[in-house]
Design an enzyme around this catalytic site. Structure first.
Site, PDB file in Angstrom:
ATOM      1  CB  SER A 104      -1.255  -8.626  10.305  1.00  0.00           C
ATOM      2  OG  SER A 104      -1.241  -9.721   9.962  1.00  0.00           O
TER       3      SER A 104
ATOM      4  CE1 TYR B 137      -3.730  -9.042   2.581  1.00  0.00           C
ATOM      5  CE2 TYR B 137      -5.071 -10.654   3.508  1.00  0.00           C
ATOM      6  CZ  TYR B 137      -4.673  -9.241   3.306  1.00  0.00           C
ATOM      7  OH  TYR B 137      -5.281  -8.263   4.554  1.00  0.00           O
TER       8      TYR B 137
HETATM    9  N1  LIG Z   1     -10.425  -4.125   4.464  1.00  0.00           N
HETATM   10  C1  LIG Z   1     -10.181  -5.275   5.255  1.00  0.00           C
HETATM   11  O1  LIG Z   1     -11.273  -5.906   5.423  1.00  0.00           O
HETATM   12  C2  LIG Z   1      -8.887  -5.709   5.658  1.00  0.00           C
HETATM   13  C3  LIG Z   1      -8.853  -7.087   6.455  1.00  0.00           C
HETATM   14  C4  LIG Z   1      -7.661  -7.387   7.041  1.00  0.00           C
HETATM   15  C5  LIG Z   1      -6.514  -6.535   7.021  1.00  0.00           C
HETATM   16  N2  LIG Z   1      -6.779  -5.557   6.311  1.00  0.00           N
HETATM   17  C6  LIG Z   1      -5.331  -4.775   6.093  1.00  0.00           C
HETATM   18  O2  LIG Z   1      -5.608  -3.478   6.222  1.00  0.00           O
HETATM   19  C7  LIG Z   1      -4.708  -2.647   5.719  1.00  0.00           C
HETATM   20  C8  LIG Z   1      -5.363  -1.549   4.969  1.00  0.00           C
HETATM   21  O3  LIG Z   1      -6.377  -2.310   4.151  1.00  0.00           O
HETATM   22  P1  LIG Z   1      -7.514  -1.428   3.315  1.00  0.00           P
HETATM   23  O4  LIG Z   1      -8.778  -2.242   3.275  1.00  0.00           O
HETATM   24  O5  LIG Z   1      -7.461   0.018   3.681  1.00  0.00           O
HETATM   25  O6  LIG Z   1      -7.031  -1.529   1.622  1.00  0.00           O
HETATM   26  P2  LIG Z   1      -7.143  -0.388   0.534  1.00  0.00           P
HETATM   27  O7  LIG Z   1      -8.330   0.211   0.531  1.00  0.00           O
HETATM   28  O8  LIG Z   1      -6.745  -1.452  -0.566  1.00  0.00           O
HETATM   29  O9  LIG Z   1      -5.793   0.625   1.036  1.00  0.00           O
HETATM   30  C9  LIG Z   1      -4.488  -0.058   0.707  1.00  0.00           C
HETATM   31  C10 LIG Z   1      -3.422   1.131   1.077  1.00  0.00           C
HETATM   32  O10 LIG Z   1      -2.151   0.683   0.906  1.00  0.00           O
HETATM   33  C11 LIG Z   1      -1.462   1.239  -0.260  1.00  0.00           C
HETATM   34  N3  LIG Z   1      -0.408   0.645  -0.659  1.00  0.00           N
HETATM   35  C12 LIG Z   1      -0.428  -0.454  -1.474  1.00  0.00           C
HETATM   36  N4  LIG Z   1       0.835  -0.766  -2.125  1.00  0.00           N
HETATM   37  C13 LIG Z   1       1.444   0.162  -1.594  1.00  0.00           C
HETATM   38  C14 LIG Z   1       3.067   0.271  -2.053  1.00  0.00           C
HETATM   39  N5  LIG Z   1       3.614  -0.226  -2.571  1.00  0.00           N
HETATM   40  N6  LIG Z   1       3.581   1.655  -1.402  1.00  0.00           N
HETATM   41  C15 LIG Z   1       2.799   2.128  -0.672  1.00  0.00           C
HETATM   42  N7  LIG Z   1       1.475   2.151  -0.236  1.00  0.00           N
HETATM   43  C16 LIG Z   1       0.895   1.135  -0.920  1.00  0.00           C
HETATM   44  C17 LIG Z   1      -2.727   1.899  -1.015  1.00  0.00           C
HETATM   45  O11 LIG Z   1      -1.924   3.074  -1.705  1.00  0.00           O
HETATM   46  P3  LIG Z   1      -2.661   3.628  -3.302  1.00  0.00           P
HETATM   47  O12 LIG Z   1      -3.783   4.290  -3.077  1.00  0.00           O
HETATM   48  O13 LIG Z   1      -1.552   4.254  -3.770  1.00  0.00           O
HETATM   49  O14 LIG Z   1      -2.971   2.046  -3.918  1.00  0.00           O
HETATM   50  C18 LIG Z   1      -3.511   2.216   0.021  1.00  0.00           C
HETATM   51  O15 LIG Z   1      -3.490   3.412   0.697  1.00  0.00           O
HETATM   52  C19 LIG Z   1      -3.845  -3.506   4.704  1.00  0.00           C
HETATM   53  O16 LIG Z   1      -2.761  -3.905   5.237  1.00  0.00           O
HETATM   54  C20 LIG Z   1      -4.749  -4.718   4.654  1.00  0.00           C
HETATM   55  O17 LIG Z   1      -4.027  -6.069   4.519  1.00  0.00           O
HETATM   56  C21 LIG Z   1      -8.029  -4.960   5.538  1.00  0.00           C
END
Ligand SMILES: NC(=O)c1ccc[n+]([C@@H]2O[C@H](COP(=O)([O-])OP(=O)(O)OC[C@H]3O[C@@H](n4cnc5c(N)ncnc54)[C@H](OP(=O)(O)O)[C@@H]3O)[C@@H](O)[C@H]2O)c1
Length: 239
Positions: free
Chosen positions: A145, A162
């Protein structure tokens, strides 16, 4: 010591970003990882990079969180690949597509999409994987989350879909933990930090290492361990 030797771990969105780092960390500890991804080609690329002692046992399965049929098919394929069950489910995949949208102006379709992927999508995947967690004799569900869904200070300023979706994911975690309280399945939720990734951006202050370590801690909790709690850097935080 390999804390996940002989265990099977499913990670959604494991093709890139935080999900890939979590998959890598679980694999280092001996888990056979199932990369549940929307795009199998990028999942295959990640699978080749992940390695670990059970590298030959990693699988890539298609799973689009926003599509009922795709998640049902995923559940069936997962069972045929791992008929004796699954020990860890990391619900990492998520979307953020509403930086400048407040609650008064956000397009309703965009709002719905955030809830559908970030909340209902997690529920879909949990429903598909829970029978296999039971089959394995129990295990850990780890939801990813954000403090942007925290009631104290997390819900102000844009990103309406979000923020609301992550607050709802926190609520879903607590309610599912309650529903599974008499079983050996624990359900926890974590904030990964502000991490460099496509979502977090290139200027984010952290890499994914701390998030991967927290996910590993939650993935290896014992059957009588904590459930229904919110974590950051391996410590409990407020809702
Ligand atoms: N980065 C941060 O600073 C941060 C902070 C707080 C929370 N988060 C949470 O951490 C998690 C991962 O974030 P991240 O930073 O690694 O983001 P990211 O680089 O944008 O990666 C998102 C991932 O989710 C997948 N995804 C999106 N929609 C999907 C769907 N409909 N079905 C299956 N897979 C789907 C994407 O697949 P595709 O490659 O196919 O698009 C990708 O593998 C998320 O839940 C995000 O909310 C991140």
């Amino acid at each position: 010591m390999s804390r996940l030797q002989g265990k099977v771990a499913v990670v959604t969105g494991a093709n890139r970003g935080i999900g890939k780092a979590i998959a890598q960390r679980l694999a280092e500890e001996g888990a056979a990882v199932v990369l549940a991804v929307r795009d199998p080609a990028s999942g295959e690329e990640a699978r080749r990079e992940i390695g670990g002692p059970a590298a030959g046992e990693h699988h890539v399965l298609r799973c689009d969180l926003g599509d009922d049929d795709s998640v049902s098919d995923f559940g069936r394929e997962l069972e045929s690949v791992h008929p004796s069950g699954v020990h860890v489910l990391v619900n990492n995949a998520g979307i953020l597509d509403d930086r400048h949208d407040d609650s008064l102006t956000i397009d309703l379709e965009k709002f719905r999409r955030h809830l559908d992927v970030n909340v209902t999508g997690v529920l879909r995947v949990c429903r598909a994987v829970l029978p296999l967690l039971r089959k394995a004799g129990g295990g850990n569900v780890v939801n990813v989350s954000s403090t942007m869904g925290q009631f104290e200070g997390g819900l102000d300023g844009g990103y309406t879909g979000y923020r609301v979706s992550k607050a709802a994911l926190n609520a879903l975690t607590k309610t599912m933990a309650y529903d599974l309280k008499d079983t050996p399945i624990r359900v926890n939720v974590m904030h990964p930090g502000w991490v460099r990734s496509r979502m977090g951006g290139a200027d984010a202050p952290e890499g994914p290492e701390d998030a991967a370590e927290t996910a590993l801690m939650l993935a290896t909790l014992p059957p009588d361990g904590p459930t229904g709690r919110f974590w950051r850097s391996q410590r409990q935080i407020a809702w």
